[in-house]
Design an enzyme around this catalytic site. Structure first.
Site, mmCIF file in Angstrom:
data_model
loop_
_atom_site.group_PDB
_atom_site.id
_atom_site.type_symbol
_atom_site.label_atom_id
_atom_site.label_comp_id
_atom_site.label_asym_id
_atom_site.label_seq_id
_atom_site.Cartn_x
_atom_site.Cartn_y
_atom_site.Cartn_z
ATOM 1 N N GLY A 252 1.182 -1.400 4.481
ATOM 2 C CA GLY A 252 1.494 0.109 3.918
ATOM 3 C C GLY A 252 2.378 0.758 4.932
ATOM 4 O O GLY A 252 3.752 0.613 4.682
ATOM 5 N N HIS A 253 2.074 0.877 6.198
ATOM 6 C CA HIS A 253 2.681 1.759 7.005
ATOM 7 C C HIS A 253 4.222 1.246 7.356
ATOM 8 O O HIS A 253 5.056 1.992 7.155
ATOM 9 C CB HIS A 253 1.768 1.984 8.316
ATOM 10 C CG HIS A 253 2.451 2.935 9.390
ATOM 11 N ND1 HIS A 253 2.458 4.298 9.293
ATOM 12 C CD2 HIS A 253 3.330 2.801 10.477
ATOM 13 C CE1 HIS A 253 3.001 4.719 10.269
ATOM 14 N NE2 HIS A 253 3.655 3.826 10.874
ATOM 15 N N GLU B 231 -8.921 0.140 -2.714
ATOM 16 C CA GLU B 231 -9.544 0.384 -1.428
ATOM 17 C C GLU B 231 -10.465 1.399 -1.594
ATOM 18 O O GLU B 231 -9.946 2.525 -2.147
ATOM 19 C CB GLU B 231 -8.743 0.509 -0.322
ATOM 20 C CG GLU B 231 -7.804 -0.616 -0.042
ATOM 21 C CD GLU B 231 -6.735 -0.340 1.249
ATOM 22 O OE1 GLU B 231 -7.179 0.709 1.795
ATOM 23 O OE2 GLU B 231 -6.171 -1.170 1.684
ATOM 24 N N ARG C 125 -7.335 12.666 0.719
ATOM 25 C CA ARG C 125 -6.174 13.177 1.681
ATOM 26 C C ARG C 125 -4.940 12.772 1.235
ATOM 27 O O ARG C 125 -3.810 13.397 1.614
ATOM 28 C CB ARG C 125 -6.465 12.942 3.104
ATOM 29 C CG ARG C 125 -6.199 11.407 3.512
ATOM 30 C CD ARG C 125 -6.175 11.105 5.046
ATOM 31 N NE ARG C 125 -7.461 11.333 5.599
ATOM 32 C CZ ARG C 125 -8.158 10.883 6.491
ATOM 33 N NH1 ARG C 125 -7.273 10.018 7.244
ATOM 34 N NH2 ARG C 125 -9.181 11.168 7.322
ATOM 35 N N HIS C 126 -4.696 11.586 0.649
ATOM 36 C CA HIS C 126 -3.314 11.127 0.069
ATOM 37 C C HIS C 126 -3.539 10.799 -1.534
ATOM 38 O O HIS C 126 -3.267 11.646 -2.369
ATOM 39 C CB HIS C 126 -2.941 10.275 1.018
ATOM 40 C CG HIS C 126 -3.756 9.140 1.534
ATOM 41 N ND1 HIS C 126 -4.580 8.236 0.849
ATOM 42 C CD2 HIS C 126 -3.910 8.725 2.693
ATOM 43 C CE1 HIS C 126 -5.434 7.351 1.219
ATOM 44 N NE2 HIS C 126 -4.959 7.529 2.664
ATOM 45 N N GLU D 289 -10.927 -9.643 3.561
ATOM 46 C CA GLU D 289 -9.783 -9.139 3.980
ATOM 47 C C GLU D 289 -9.809 -8.868 5.583
ATOM 48 O O GLU D 289 -10.704 -7.971 5.886
ATOM 49 C CB GLU D 289 -9.235 -7.955 3.539
ATOM 50 C CG GLU D 289 -7.700 -7.233 4.020
ATOM 51 C CD GLU D 289 -7.039 -6.336 3.401
ATOM 52 O OE1 GLU D 289 -7.134 -6.310 2.120
ATOM 53 O OE2 GLU D 289 -6.369 -5.508 4.099
ATOM 54 N N ASP E 112 -0.195 4.475 -0.129
ATOM 55 C CA ASP E 112 -1.031 5.641 0.252
ATOM 56 C C ASP E 112 0.098 6.643 0.974
ATOM 57 O O ASP E 112 -0.040 7.912 0.637
ATOM 58 C CB ASP E 112 -1.977 5.235 1.289
ATOM 59 C CG ASP E 112 -3.200 4.784 0.866
ATOM 60 O OD1 ASP E 112 -3.180 4.437 -0.432
ATOM 61 O OD2 ASP E 112 -3.953 4.063 1.454
ATOM 62 N N HIS E 113 0.716 6.251 1.991
ATOM 63 C CA HIS E 113 1.860 7.220 2.680
ATOM 64 C C HIS E 113 2.724 7.869 1.897
ATOM 65 O O HIS E 113 3.369 9.025 2.324
ATOM 66 C CB HIS E 113 2.572 6.322 3.874
ATOM 67 C CG HIS E 113 1.653 5.872 4.974
ATOM 68 N ND1 HIS E 113 0.268 6.115 5.010
ATOM 69 C CD2 HIS E 113 2.051 5.287 6.251
ATOM 70 C CE1 HIS E 113 -0.108 5.731 6.174
ATOM 71 N NE2 HIS E 113 0.912 5.286 6.974
ATOM 72 N N ASN F 225 0.677 -1.087 -0.027
ATOM 73 C CA ASN F 225 -0.109 0.007 -0.150
ATOM 74 C C ASN F 225 0.960 1.022 -0.105
ATOM 75 O O ASN F 225 1.732 1.361 0.743
ATOM 76 C CB ASN F 225 -0.821 0.010 1.183
ATOM 77 C CG ASN F 225 -1.906 1.227 1.143
ATOM 78 O OD1 ASN F 225 -1.445 2.333 1.080
ATOM 79 N ND2 ASN F 225 -3.098 0.859 1.732
ATOM 80 N N THR G 63 -6.899 6.452 10.145
ATOM 81 C CA THR G 63 -6.777 5.339 9.181
ATOM 82 C C THR G 63 -7.973 4.652 9.123
ATOM 83 O O THR G 63 -8.744 4.723 9.825
ATOM 84 C CB THR G 63 -5.274 4.351 9.500
ATOM 85 O OG1 THR G 63 -5.213 3.383 8.542
ATOM 86 C CG2 THR G 63 -5.339 3.768 10.879
ATOM 87 N N ARG H 134 -9.572 7.812 -0.918
ATOM 88 C CA ARG H 134 -10.660 8.328 -0.142
ATOM 89 C C ARG H 134 -11.522 9.474 -0.594
ATOM 90 O O ARG H 134 -11.007 10.194 -1.564
ATOM 91 C CB ARG H 134 -9.906 8.703 1.345
ATOM 92 C CG ARG H 134 -9.183 7.741 1.895
ATOM 93 C CD ARG H 134 -8.594 8.231 3.216
ATOM 94 N NE ARG H 134 -9.617 8.768 4.114
ATOM 95 C CZ ARG H 134 -10.069 8.345 5.171
ATOM 96 N NH1 ARG H 134 -9.412 6.822 5.459
ATOM 97 N NH2 ARG H 134 -10.910 8.666 5.763
HETATM 98 N N1 PXP Z 1 -5.797 -3.008 4.332
HETATM 99 C C1 PXP Z 1 -6.909 -2.165 4.388
HETATM 100 C C2 PXP Z 1 -8.354 -2.419 3.922
HETATM 101 C C3 PXP Z 1 -6.482 -0.699 4.701
HETATM 102 O O1 PXP Z 1 -7.542 0.342 4.846
HETATM 103 C C4 PXP Z 1 -5.047 -0.621 4.964
HETATM 104 C C5 PXP Z 1 -4.742 1.067 5.432
HETATM 105 O O2 PXP Z 1 -4.989 1.754 4.329
HETATM 106 C C6 PXP Z 1 -4.150 -1.303 5.004
HETATM 107 C C7 PXP Z 1 -4.502 -2.853 4.792
HETATM 108 C C8 PXP Z 1 -2.764 -1.292 5.343
HETATM 109 O O3 PXP Z 1 -2.440 -0.946 6.465
HETATM 110 P P1 PXP Z 1 -1.130 -0.350 7.139
HETATM 111 O O4 PXP Z 1 -0.707 0.849 6.459
HETATM 112 O O5 PXP Z 1 -1.258 -0.564 8.823
HETATM 113 O O6 PXP Z 1 -0.123 -1.745 6.893
#
Ligand code: PXP
Length: 248
Positions: free
Chosen positions: A213-214, A70, A49-50, A151, A9-10, A7, A100, A45
């Site tokens: 992601g994070h 997502e 925001r990102h 998921e 997004d960040h 992911n 989040t 989103r």
């Molecule tokens: N899966 C879903 C459905 C999410 O919303 C997110 C966060 O955007 C993730 C996985 C990834 O989570 P993390 O960033 O904590 O790894």
């Protein structure tokens, strides 16, 4: 081998901090793929925001593996998804004030909105996954809504403190996975997974994909995206000597 969806997004969060052109999540996706990512995940989103609309369209053109979008069930986002046609859409709950995604989608309580959204996405040839709590009842509702996959949110597991609590959360994930597989659903997991807590999740029979992601982007800031992904792929295997857990 379990698939790793990265992911990014960040990466867009850093870009949007300055409303600038860099860093580009598209470039991050290319490097993540070189590092061994099996797919790229982004969350468009409603508040933008990102990730921006442009990112989703460019990623559709450039991701050579699988693109997982997502999204909430909002009409506007649904229309974009139907145009972009990601390989997979993961329906998530969305609240404006949250940092989040918090908790899973209440599929059982929102069948009237979830079911038609699943139907429209599937009719467009998009594989549909529903982000839910590890709860057999929500898996039943997801099956009834026509989803291909669920998921399970791993936030409760990753935030659990102490061996007993962690064990209880793992057991919930294990039982929910067995139940969902029995229903014929594909099982993915994600949220809060990192280099130190990922292995017990990988060992749950039936899990096919993780979305992370994070922790990957946090490491990528320091060591680069390609290496951060390669190290996560290694952390998902049994023998991983590269990463030491920081002292607490
Ligand atoms: N899966 C879903 C459905 C999410 O919303 C997110 C966060 O955007 C993730 C996985 C990834 O989570 P993390 O960033 O904590 O790894």
């Amino acid at each position: 081998m379990i698939r790793l969806g990265v992911n990014v997004d960040h990466v867009a969060t850093v870009r949007q901090a300055r409303r600038a052109n860099e860093p580009d999540p598209v470039a991050a996706a290319v490097l993540a793929t070189l590092g061994g990512a099996d797919g790229i995940t982004v969350h468009l989103r409603e508040d933008r925001r990102h990730i921006q609309d442009r990112d989703v369209y460019v990623l559709r053109e450039t991701v050579t593996t699988r693109l997982n979008l997502e999204m909430a069930t909002a009409d506007e986002i649904l229309a974009i998804a139907l145009k972009v046609k990601p390989d997979e859409a993961t329906l998530v709950p969305e609240k404006r004030q949250e940092l989040t995604t918090e908790g899973g989608l209440d599929v059982a309580g929102n069948a009237a909105t979830v079911r038609p959204a699943v139907g429209r996405l599937k009719a467009a040839g998009i594989h549909v996954s529903l982000f839910i709590d590890p709860d057999p009842g929500q898996a039943d509702a997801s099956r009834a809504a026509g989803a291909d996959a669920v998921e399970f949110q791993t936030a409760s597991y990753s935030e659990a403190v102490g061996a007993d609590a962690v064990g209880r959360e793992l057991e919930k994930l294990r039982a929910a996975t067995a139940h969902a597989v029995g229903l014929g659903l594909h099982v993915h997991m994600g949220h809060g997974l990192n280099y130190w807590n990922v292995q017990p999740v990988v060992r749950i029979a039936g899990v096919e994909e993780l979305n992370i992601g994070h922790s990957i982007v946090s490491r990528a800031v320091l060591v680069g995206m390609e290496r951060a992904v390669r190290e996560m792929k290694a952390a998902m295997t049994e023998h991983y000597p590269l990463v030491k857990k920081p002292a607490t």
